[in-house]
Design a protein around this motif. Structure first.
Motif, PDB file in Angstrom:
ATOM      1  N   HIS A   1      -6.681  10.922  -1.730  1.00 43.90           N
ATOM      2  CA  HIS A   1      -6.490  10.502  -0.169  1.00 43.90           C
ATOM      3  C   HIS A   1      -5.440  11.958   0.363  1.00 43.90           C
ATOM      4  N   ILE A   2      -5.952  12.478   1.476  1.00 42.68           N
ATOM      5  CA  ILE A   2      -4.850  13.399   2.158  1.00 42.68           C
ATOM      6  C   ILE A   2      -3.788  12.791   2.412  1.00 42.68           C
ATOM      7  N   ASP A   3      -2.642  13.704   2.607  1.00 39.10           N
ATOM      8  CA  ASP A   3      -1.438  13.264   3.016  1.00 39.10           C
ATOM      9  C   ASP A   3      -0.751  12.186   1.694  1.00 39.10           C
ATOM     10  N   ASN A   4      -1.407  12.022   0.543  1.00 37.50           N
ATOM     11  CA  ASN A   4      -1.063  11.124  -0.435  1.00 37.50           C
ATOM     12  C   ASN A   4      -0.812   9.738   0.134  1.00 37.50           C
ATOM     13  N   ASN A   5      -1.647   9.184   0.954  1.00 40.65           N
ATOM     14  CA  ASN A   5      -1.205   8.007   1.677  1.00 40.65           C
ATOM     15  C   ASN A   5      -2.545   7.221   1.842  1.00 40.65           C
ATOM     16  N   TYR A   6      -2.707   5.926   1.121  1.00 39.12           N
ATOM     17  CA  TYR A   6      -3.517   4.924   1.076  1.00 39.12           C
ATOM     18  C   TYR A   6      -4.235   4.711   2.667  1.00 39.12           C
ATOM     19  N   LEU A   7      -3.282   4.499   3.567  1.00 33.51           N
ATOM     20  CA  LEU A   7      -3.607   4.255   4.791  1.00 33.51           C
ATOM     21  C   LEU A   7      -4.307   5.705   5.632  1.00 33.51           C
ATOM     22  N   ASP A   8      -4.451   6.492   4.741  1.00 32.70           N
ATOM     23  CA  ASP A   8      -4.916   8.005   5.414  1.00 32.70           C
ATOM     24  C   ASP A   8      -6.272   7.947   5.098  1.00 32.70           C
ATOM     25  N   LEU A   9      -6.992   8.911   5.412  1.00 35.63           N
ATOM     26  CA  LEU A   9      -8.431   9.367   4.958  1.00 35.63           C
ATOM     27  C   LEU A   9      -8.480   9.904   3.625  1.00 35.63           C
ATOM     28  N   THR A  10      -9.415   9.544   2.711  1.00 36.90           N
ATOM     29  CA  THR A  10      -9.690  10.252   1.564  1.00 36.90           C
ATOM     30  C   THR A  10     -10.562  11.542   1.719  1.00 36.90           C
ATOM     31  N   LYS A  11     -10.495  12.334   0.670  1.00 36.25           N
ATOM     32  CA  LYS A  11     -11.183  13.590   0.848  1.00 36.25           C
ATOM     33  C   LYS A  11     -12.752  13.352   1.009  1.00 36.25           C
TER      34      LYS A  11
ATOM     35  N   THR B   1       0.703  -1.328  -0.038  1.00 33.74           N
ATOM     36  CA  THR B   1      -0.124   0.004  -0.013  1.00 33.74           C
ATOM     37  C   THR B   1       0.724   1.259  -0.087  1.00 33.74           C
ATOM     38  N   TRP B   2       2.116   1.264  -0.249  1.00 33.36           N
ATOM     39  CA  TRP B   2       2.980   2.357  -0.317  1.00 33.36           C
ATOM     40  C   TRP B   2       3.147   2.702  -1.722  1.00 33.36           C
ATOM     41  N   PHE B   3       2.139   3.716  -2.295  1.00 29.21           N
ATOM     42  CA  PHE B   3       2.359   4.006  -3.446  1.00 29.21           C
ATOM     43  C   PHE B   3       1.493   5.609  -3.628  1.00 29.21           C
ATOM     44  N   ASP B   4       1.900   5.932  -4.769  1.00 30.77           N
ATOM     45  CA  ASP B   4       1.358   7.444  -5.061  1.00 30.77           C
ATOM     46  C   ASP B   4      -0.015   7.335  -5.241  1.00 30.77           C
ATOM     47  N   THR B   5      -1.132   7.724  -4.297  1.00 39.35           N
ATOM     48  CA  THR B   5      -2.290   7.718  -4.456  1.00 39.35           C
ATOM     49  C   THR B   5      -2.955   8.869  -5.443  1.00 39.35           C
ATOM     50  N   SER B   6      -2.050  10.049  -5.836  1.00 36.54           N
ATOM     51  CA  SER B   6      -2.762  11.114  -6.636  1.00 36.54           C
ATOM     52  C   SER B   6      -3.193  10.596  -8.129  1.00 36.54           C
TER      53      SER B   6
ATOM     54  N   LEU C   1      -4.363   2.015  10.273  1.00 38.41           N
ATOM     55  CA  LEU C   1      -4.328   3.200   9.591  1.00 38.41           C
ATOM     56  C   LEU C   1      -3.451   4.143   9.928  1.00 38.41           C
ATOM     57  N   GLN C   2      -3.197   5.410   9.412  1.00 37.93           N
ATOM     58  CA  GLN C   2      -2.430   6.413   9.750  1.00 37.93           C
ATOM     59  C   GLN C   2      -3.355   7.455  10.582  1.00 37.93           C
ATOM     60  N   MET C   3      -2.677   7.802  11.865  1.00 31.53           N
ATOM     61  CA  MET C   3      -3.614   8.370  12.819  1.00 31.53           C
ATOM     62  C   MET C   3      -3.592   9.844  12.922  1.00 31.53           C
ATOM     63  N   LYS C   4      -2.942  10.393  12.154  1.00 33.18           N
ATOM     64  CA  LYS C   4      -2.400  11.987  12.395  1.00 33.18           C
ATOM     65  C   LYS C   4      -3.634  12.835  11.743  1.00 33.18           C
ATOM     66  N   ASN C   5      -4.363  12.123  10.905  1.00 32.31           N
ATOM     67  CA  ASN C   5      -5.485  13.111  10.360  1.00 32.31           C
ATOM     68  C   ASN C   5      -7.037  12.486  10.568  1.00 32.31           C
ATOM     69  N   LEU C   6      -6.951  11.596  11.642  1.00 33.26           N
ATOM     70  CA  LEU C   6      -7.996  10.912  12.213  1.00 33.26           C
ATOM     71  C   LEU C   6      -8.168  11.015  13.730  1.00 33.26           C
TER      72      LEU C   6
END
Length: 820
Positions: free
Chosen positions: A235-245, A223-228, A276-281
């Motif tokens: 995805h915010i933070d361009n990270n699949y394990l973070d939230l989407t818009k 899951t380490w890939f460019d989500t743009s 999941l990444q927690m910084k935006n959650l």
């Protein structure tokens, strides 16, 4: 008429000539491929029929049979669902529960949000060869599950507004350069569409808003890939394990509605096999409760209902660290596809047969994955050693590294609908082992159970620093789980810690296990960080030294929950020999797996620096390792893998094949014989050369039959979540059990073995004797696509959980292939 007859004879002659050729060729082809053909049509022509072999073949009968003796697939599947529901509910982890939003009072009116509320969209398992395609008609959908027995009223308008389509989309080969490459995108619905479709119904179903978000992963799908590149939802933070818009917009809107009183509470459910990444959650919205549900297989919705309704009090604990930022782990620098430099300059015969022979990965983080990194660096920062507070590895923009800025939830963390306390901590030595005893008291008003986690700290010595030995500041070394404790009642739990846990492997000097002199600490804690704080308290450290609790607030530890053990002198012999054969010395066997020991140029060795707690700032990997293919050993390996010049030992002796005996031995005759009994050599001598070739060469989903020793063919299938594709004939559908992460989160070996037993029954009813599972891989990085197939970032609980599941499977006669 004669002319007509002549043509008839010519046509018939041609037809029979062609038929004869087809028969001869077809027979040869079928004979050569009989094992695969038999597998494809579900036929096993090899059955033991004499002596006591029939008794042996029935050593593993099913518990579920009809009156006529035939298998009762329906009753067996009902059992699988019950066991899975128990495990999935027990493994669920309650991350926070403000205002006691969970459990939700029965009879309430609920609104279920998210595309993952629908059966076709929820992630029962991850993807790849281990994925089990479930038939959703085999169980209640989420709405029906909550409405069962009329206990809840569900917002039907909202539920129906979500299309029953995939909540994820696999983007195959987006770059056109690798047919095995996978990326994923989330297909969450825009909030404006949700509000338009069902906004007028929210107030009527306002007792709770439950929002489910899902993430997947796969073989060939890290899951380490460019989500743009995702076209529908960024995805915010361009990270699949973070939230989407769209997910972010939904949480903002639901938080507003919750604050305004439209919803009494907002509950988030995370359906994922990796953190999941927690910084935006975490802490960003008005989420009252957050429940990690993992991937629960066919019983996912039943288990969700059990936990949310309070039928089951969650007792799961995290088996992975939940970081604010996934990139804060040192493994990230060496996560991704890397190739040897200068590979194309090698002669063609040295390049291997495919692009994978050019690829490599170096684990420069060494042992420091998961909590072994975060907790070790925390202790060193508190004790002001090893440059632990330096800026290297900081991803939050701060000027120094701080635990509370990196870890949101530590390994072993998890809440309950009640609260527990630990007391009467004691340790007693029993030979080389230690028995750790603690009293667990339920201080709340609800019955519940909890794991008891025991941790060990070994001394980090000058010898370690001089010889490249790395040690985590803390290691899980034992655990047990209470039964259900009633309110205000207590239970005493004793956990055995093996003396083997105190040993250390010395790769570069003694090249065996050693026991070092120094202070060792055993501690109990509610999670790994709590236990480490207790050890630090025993050493005399306090919050004034920078100590924080598991949620990042200044705190002192509890020295009373720590036991100190002093080892007076180094011992380099005690653990240096096999426990199975005392004459066999344990020593390095896999030096070629270490670039530092790999035969080649000194420049190659110097290209790699392993992370060391002795100097965090000087050894932390900030970019991936660079290795050159212009290296003697690499060339030799490439020659080997491309079948050029495979070495043969001068003293090699050809095995005996096809030996005839007056008393032919069958495989069943050796039932229960020790693995080193000489009769096994006699058995192997009977096997013919062709049988050996077939047995080794025809291995895709089958173990080929060996008629000379009466060994039947055995069907094999992918795991580890269940029997893939091949299903019990009386049901015609597959069973997916909870994924490895969810099983490990129960901290309950007996329950995991129970799941393995049910899994074995599924194999019996499906006619499958071998399973490609379970998974022993480590969660080196949160971005690992196959994390859902494995158990944890921690090797101790991974090994214990794996052994428990294998015991259950083997108890039903299954042949288990541990991955990978």
């Amino acid at each position: 008429m004669k002319v007509f007859n002549k043509y008839i004879w010519i046509l018939l002659s041609v037809f029979f000539a062609i038929a004869f050729v087809v028969f001869v060729v077809g027979y040869a082809v079928c004979k050569e491929n009989e094992q695969n053909i038999n597998y494809a049509i579900g036929l096993n022509p090899y059955k033991p029929v004499h002596g006591d072999q029939e008794q042996i073949i029935n050593e593993y009968p099913s518990d579920y049979k009809k009156a006529d003796g035939s298998l009762d697939d329906v009753a067996m599947r009902k059992h699988s669902m019950e066991v899975s529901e128990e495990a999935a509910a027990d493994g669920a982890v309650l991350l926070w529960n403000d205002n006691n939003a969970l459990p939700v009072k029965e009879g309430g009116k609920l609104s279920l949000f998210g595309v993952s509320t629908k059966p076709a969209t929820y992630m029962y398992t991850g993807l790849g060869s281990g994925n089990v395609s479930v038939r959703t008609s085999d169980f209640l959908d989420l709405k029906a599950q909550f409405e069962s027995e009329s206990k809840y009223q569900i917002n039907g308008t909202l539920f129906d507004s979500y299309a029953n389509t995939q909540a994820w989309k696999m983007l195959s080969n987006p770059n056109g350069d690798d047919n095995h490459y996978r990326e994923f995108q989330v297909n969450e619905k825009a909030w404006s569409e949700v509000e338009t479709a069902a906004g007028s119904t929210f107030a009527e179903y306002g007792d709770a808003a439950i929002y489910i978000i899902s993430r997947t992963g796969a073989e060939d799908g890290d899951t380490w890939f460019d989500t743009s590149k995702n076209t529908n939802d960024k995805h915010i933070d361009n990270n699949y394990l973070d939230l989407t818009k769209n997910e972010q917009d939904t949480l903002i809107a639901l938080s507003r509605l919750r604050d305004e009183g439209t919803f009494k509470s907002l509950i988030l459910v995370i359906n994922s096999g990796t953190p999941l990444q927690m910084k935006n959650l975490a802490g960003k919205y008005s989420i009252d409760s957050c429940l990690w549900a993992g991937m629960g297989g066919n019983a996912s919705f039943a288990a969700l209902y059990d936990v949310i309704s309070g039928k089951v009090n969650p007792s799961g604990k995290l088996v992975d660290t939940y970081a604010y930022d996934g990139d804060s782990a040192p493994s990230v620098a060496n996560t991704g596809p890397f190739e040897f430099t200068d590979g194309d300059s090698l002669p063609a015969e040295n390049r291997g047969s495919n692009s994978y022979n050019h690829a490599f990965i170096v684990y420069e983080e060494g042992i420091y994955i998961g909590y072994r990194y975060y907790e070790t660096r925390y202790e060193d920062a508190v004790m002001n050693r090893g440059n632990a507070s330096s800026k290297v590895g900081v991803v939050d923009g701060g000027e120094s590294w701080k635990y509370e800025n990196n870890v949101k939830f530590p390994f072993g963390y998890g809440l309950s609908y009640t609260t527990f306390s630990f007391s009467d901590f004691s340790v007693k030595q029993n030979g080389d082992d230690y028995n750790v005893t603690v009293t667990v008291t339920n201080n709340g008003e609800v019955a519940g159970k909890t794991p008891v986690q025991v941790y060990l700290q070994k001394p980090y010595t000058d010898y370690d620093k001089q010889n490249g030995i790395e040690k985590s500041a803390i290691e899980l070394c034992g655990y047990g789980k209470t039964g259900i404790i009633q309110p205000k009642a207590s239970e005493t739990v004793t956990v055995k810690v093996s003396g083997n846990e105190f040993r250390t492997y010395d790769s570069y000097n003694k090249k065996t296990y050693i026991l070092e002199a120094g202070k060792y600490y055993l501690a109990v804690g509610s999670d790994v960080h709590d236990a480490l704080n207790n050890i630090l308290a025993k050493k005399g450290y306090k919050s004034a030294n920078g100590m924080v609790d598991s949620l990042g607030k200044p705190a002192d530890g509890n020295a009373d929950m720590t036991y100190e053990i002093n080892v007076g002198k180094d011992d380099y012999e005690k653990f240096a020999y096999s426990t199975v054969n005392k004459d066999v010395k344990i020593t390095n066997r896999f030096d070629d797996a270490d670039v530092k020991l790999y035969a080649g140029t000194s420049a190659q060795k110097d290209a790699v620096t392993y992370l060391s707690r002795n100097d965090w700032s000087g050894t932390y990997p900030t970019e991936n390792a660079q290795l050159s293919a212009k290296n003697r050993r690499i060339i030799e390996d490439m020659q080997y893998f491309s079948a050029n010049g495979v070495p043969v030992a001068a003293d090699a002796v050809m095995p005996t094949f096809g030996k005839q005996r007056a008393d032919q031995i069958t495989l069943a005759m050796l039932w229960g014989f020790d693995y080193d009994d000489p009769m096994w050599d006699d058995l192997l001598d009977q096997i013919t050369w062709q049988e050996a070739i077939t047995l080794c060469g025809v291995g895709a989903h089958i173990i080929s039959a060996v008629p000379s020793v009466a060994s039947p063919s055995v069907n094999a299938q992918d795991g580890p979540a269940g029997v893939k594709e091949q299903t019990p004939p009386g049901i015609g559908s597959s069973m997916s059990f909870p994924d490895g992460v969810l099983l490990a989160s129960t901290f309950d070996d007996a329950l995991i073995q129970k799941v393995g037993d049910a899994f074995g029954l599924e194999m019996i009813h499906s006619g499958v004797g071998e399973i490609y599972g379970t998974g022993a891989g480590m969660h080196r990085s949160v971005y690992g696509g196959r994390n859902w197939e494995y158990f944890s970032e921690d090797p101790f609980i991974s090994g214990r959980a794996l052994c428990s599941e294998v015991l259950g499977l083997q108890g039903r006669g299954a042949i288990v292939n541990i991955k990978h």
